[in-house]
Design an enzyme around this catalytic site. Sequence first.
Site, PDB file in Angstrom:
ATOM      1  CE1 TYR A   1      65.276 -59.468 -21.030  1.00  0.00           C
ATOM      2  CE2 TYR A   1      64.159 -59.853 -18.968  1.00  0.00           C
ATOM      3  CZ  TYR A   1      65.162 -60.150 -19.840  1.00  0.00           C
ATOM      4  OH  TYR A   1      66.050 -61.125 -19.530  1.00  0.00           O
ATOM      5  CD  GLU A   2      66.474 -53.969 -19.942  1.00  0.00           C
ATOM      6  OE1 GLU A   2      66.454 -52.742 -20.107  1.00  0.00           O
ATOM      7  OE2 GLU A   2      66.434 -54.504 -18.831  1.00  0.00           O
ATOM      8  N   GLY A   3      63.003 -52.730 -23.912  1.00  0.00           N
ATOM      9  CA  GLY A   3      62.554 -52.202 -25.200  1.00  0.00           C
ATOM     10  C   GLY A   3      62.167 -53.342 -26.105  1.00  0.00           C
TER      11      GLY A   3
ATOM     12  NE  ARG B   1      66.982 -50.630 -25.334  1.00  0.00           N
ATOM     13  CZ  ARG B   1      66.325 -49.594 -25.832  1.00  0.00           C
ATOM     14  NH1 ARG B   1      66.856 -48.870 -26.792  1.00  0.00           N
ATOM     15  NH2 ARG B   1      65.126 -49.280 -25.364  1.00  0.00           N
TER      16      ARG B   1
END
Lengths: 597, 597
Positions: free
Chosen positions: A440-442, A296
């Site tokens: 992406y990555e949450g 993140r």
Amino acid sequence: MPSYAAPVKETMFLLNDVLNIEKYNNLEGFADATPDMIEAILGEAGKMAEELLQPLNQVGDSEGCVRSDDGSVRTPTGFKAAYDQYSENGWGALPFPEEFGGQNLPATINACVAEYVSSANMAFGMYPGLTSGAVAALLEHASEEQKQTYVPKMISGEWSGTMNLTEPHCGTDLGMLRTKAVRQDDGSFKISGQKIFISAGEHDLTSNIIHLVIARIEGAPEGVDGISLFIVPKFVLDADGNPGERNGVVCGSLEEKMGIHGNSTAVLNYDDATGYLVGTENRGLKAMFVMMNEARLGVGVQGLAQSEVAYQNAVTYAQDRLQGRSISGTKEPEKKADPIIVHPDVRRVLMTIKSFNEAARALVMWTALKGDIHRRSDNEEDKQAADDMMGLLTPIVKGVITDKGFDNTVMAQQMYGGHGYVAEWGMEQFVRDARIAMIYEGANGIQALDLVGRKLPSKGGRAVQAYFKEVGSFCSAHKDNDDMKPFIAPLSKALTDLQTATMWLMQNGMANPDNAGAASTDYMHLFGLVAFGHMWGLMAVAAHEKIASGDGDKEFYEKKLVTGKFFMERVMPEHMAHLARIQTGADTMMTLNAEAF
Amino acid sequence: MPSYAAPVKETMFLLNDVLNIEKYNNLEGFADATPDMIEAILGEAGKMAEELLQPLNQVGDSEGCVRSDDGSVRTPTGFKAAYDQYSENGWGALPFPEEFGGQNLPATINACVAEYVSSANMAFGMYPGLTSGAVAALLEHASEEQKQTYVPKMISGEWSGTMNLTEPHCGTDLGMLRTKAVRQDDGSFKISGQKIFISAGEHDLTSNIIHLVIARIEGAPEGVDGISLFIVPKFVLDADGNPGERNGVVCGSLEEKMGIHGNSTAVLNYDDATGYLVGTENRGLKAMFVMMNEARLGVGVQGLAQSEVAYQNAVTYAQDRLQGRSISGTKEPEKKADPIIVHPDVRRVLMTIKSFNEAARALVMWTALKGDIHRRSDNEEDKQAADDMMGLLTPIVKGVITDKGFDNTVMAQQMYGGHGYVAEWGMEQFVRDARIAMIYEGANGIQALDLVGRKLPSKGGRAVQAYFKEVGSFCSAHKDNDDMKPFIAPLSKALTDLQTATMWLMQNGMANPDNAGAASTDYMHLFGLVAFGHMWGLMAVAAHEKIASGDGDKEFYEKKLVTGKFFMERVMPEHMAHLARIQTGADTMMTLNAEAF
């Protein structure tokens, strides 16, 4: 043709004058990294980004990755040679322990290098970036034997890594995952299932790919408490530890996507693939979260990086393009028209992006430094405080910097008029590439929920209270300094609004959790304004000190003050609108039936 | 696969209940357009958009237009057949005079049809859209003979039209144009030069293309006062008025661009091409501006259209996608997870887009109706007032609706998570297509300058004063109505801020024109909030009346009130930030040297 120059001077200002990195000599690995050495490393990193990676950015976009019928994937022309050189020069080894072949440098320095790489070629940077994330997870959770087996060759770049979470029916809600792991007599597992959106999932850059895969062991509990983490190498290692037999994982297809074409986004089909459990059974999600926090921050860096390179090219165009005359009187009468940088609305855009980039870079490094302190300090209190702060700020770095970074690429593209829409000029690629970082990555909505639902209430609000105290003390310490008034007054107002919003959340989110959800994105961005404002405060103090001392490049520091003042005047006021929105609550948006939309 | 359903019911609500189009029966052509007839036309238009054009949207994107070595251009599979059917069914003829084969329907109705077409297939819609713009310019400025020669076949769709303004070194600043026109003995001209970014500039849909080209007649004054407008047909007409000899204009290349791939964006090289002067020598820019105003409204419609279709698909996904559980308690326990529409942050996004779309549609139609009144009324006072208002609101419709419309496509894409980034799902195409609308027909920064520098001060501020009076009277008329309080209170506040900003501009823009430039974009968006808020006020009044009368679909009207209330609570507060930014002036952003960026 777009260009790129790594902002090494900006980075050094932050490291030396703002973060005072020399203060942290007590941290492992920091003492070796003297300012001169850091400057030399960053200089080399900048050159590598500018000369090796940036020239491959457009070709990566136009060629993309190509899958053959046998499931193999060819990366764009030049990627393999560049990757080899990148690895040979040790760029993948910067922050890792020496015992595995790393250079043990601060993660803060690594984040700076990651910015340059991502500005130059975001799609390329994802290959070593994913490997770094996988290494971080292995170092934290794998057995000593697993570490010895996999990590050195991943750090050297000989092998690469991936993270396999998403399945067609579940991304955010990993509790629903179906990929199965069946225990074998030898202690290994057979993994079967389908993973999608696997960045760097298949390619021709390395002789092996170490997939980190989450799956459910037969008989494990439902939901997130039944998820385990596995190493699944593309080639199972032979007795000597070299890539041997092809494992049962194949790339079924590559996604055709909006951008980052140079990175392969694979559908990976696992069919009785051999996998090795990492860490404790059913605790895989926690292990994966280590990787996700690293990732993140890395994604936040991507948001900054695209904003920076788009800005640089917008500036060049605005300085060169002759069109119209200044409304306050002709500026370059000898030319057919004035360069468009004379127009206030053009400057408004450039200053908006510039003032964001500099604050975002500061925030990334400030947060990365907390990570270093957490990992490397031997003072328990410092470690915990740093961990709190890094956890709190991670959703801001990821969510706010990628949202605004994307907006900035759009604004930079706009400077080019019609040329911004044409592929050749390269501006539209920055927009398309930057867009994924919000997802992406949450996805950023999840970052906002993570902030509001997890990070704020965690340990009785310890982290956020510490943060308010830090920013509040900063404001108090400088509020009587006339030079600092243009910074402290707006920051204090924004901090007050953030505190009001936090109180509102505590009161109203308890009564109705939908109020917290309804506030989350605005709250995250309001928090971001305060965080950026705080960074501008720190930078302004440093700039004033340098000017007063007579040291260094006065013009550079004066520019900082102007840019920071712009941020306070033009970007900061948004906090009012965020607070007003938050305080309206969830009722209206929850009124309609789902079918009524 | 994305889908689309034309919002005919929404359009009819606006026409019948909000704009009360029956009141305008005195305008030419309006009496024939009864509500029933309009509903039938819009129903057919919706079906055409849904069934004929929408299925070609993705293929248009993936195939794009292909130029052959001979300079000819092939449009994507299916475009030619669809174009023929579109033309046969008379869709290109709606708003034009009957004497040229038109149907003489209100332009307001045409704008509604244009929305459906653009939602279904923006790239396709540009071919007839450009033709309409060219027809409008010819009807206003061409000789009777020119009209008879060209217009009927353009209205029928047999021939198409283009507008040729931009050259490599000039877009906004047309005074710099170099394309040359040399007078011939027969009264025609030879046109030479290069035009770029010519939408629909070359294609295989029609048997002739009528280029409208601005160029400088030999010996004409420098700058914008030396520009003339010419008809340059791709095929010069023979004695019978049919396409004859190939003219000296060829497509040198097509731009590779971010989106609208189904529309050809041509570089057109003119080499002694035969052209015919339209209107008065050296007055070409004025003639072109007629076309540009039409075009700007049309581009605003594109912004709305992409926002609408992206919204519809985001709603479908949010209703279908199961992921996580509602934070206020499980909503669908029989399923593995709740649909994501239960999450407040998802609803926040959907309501934001929905509340924008409905207000933007109202504003487009309100503005188009002013255009109809201006063109068709026989009351001079009404004509002038309508023209003032249309001129004032055109930069809002173009600039604000395309800026926000683009943002909305990005937010709608975000609802899809990773799938939103993948081409197959179609969401990323909406983003790429919508992006151009912020750029062409005057980049949005230029719209903001047009508003602040031209439209506001024009005729002593007559238009803006009339506008403030209209919105102010509306607020006064409804301020004591409890039902209307959620609408009137926020609208009044925003109006006050807009008036404050206007005063600020008058005072500070005079002293230093850079202050006006520095304020322009924020001012435009502040104005947009008031304009949308006004539309929501009108819609709320209409909805309350319908509910009180017991007529019609009560649920529909109640939904309107909820959506409008959301707009007031969550979108409107932005006005505070705009005003605060405006009032900081130009000083800080003008401080740095051009080289200091």
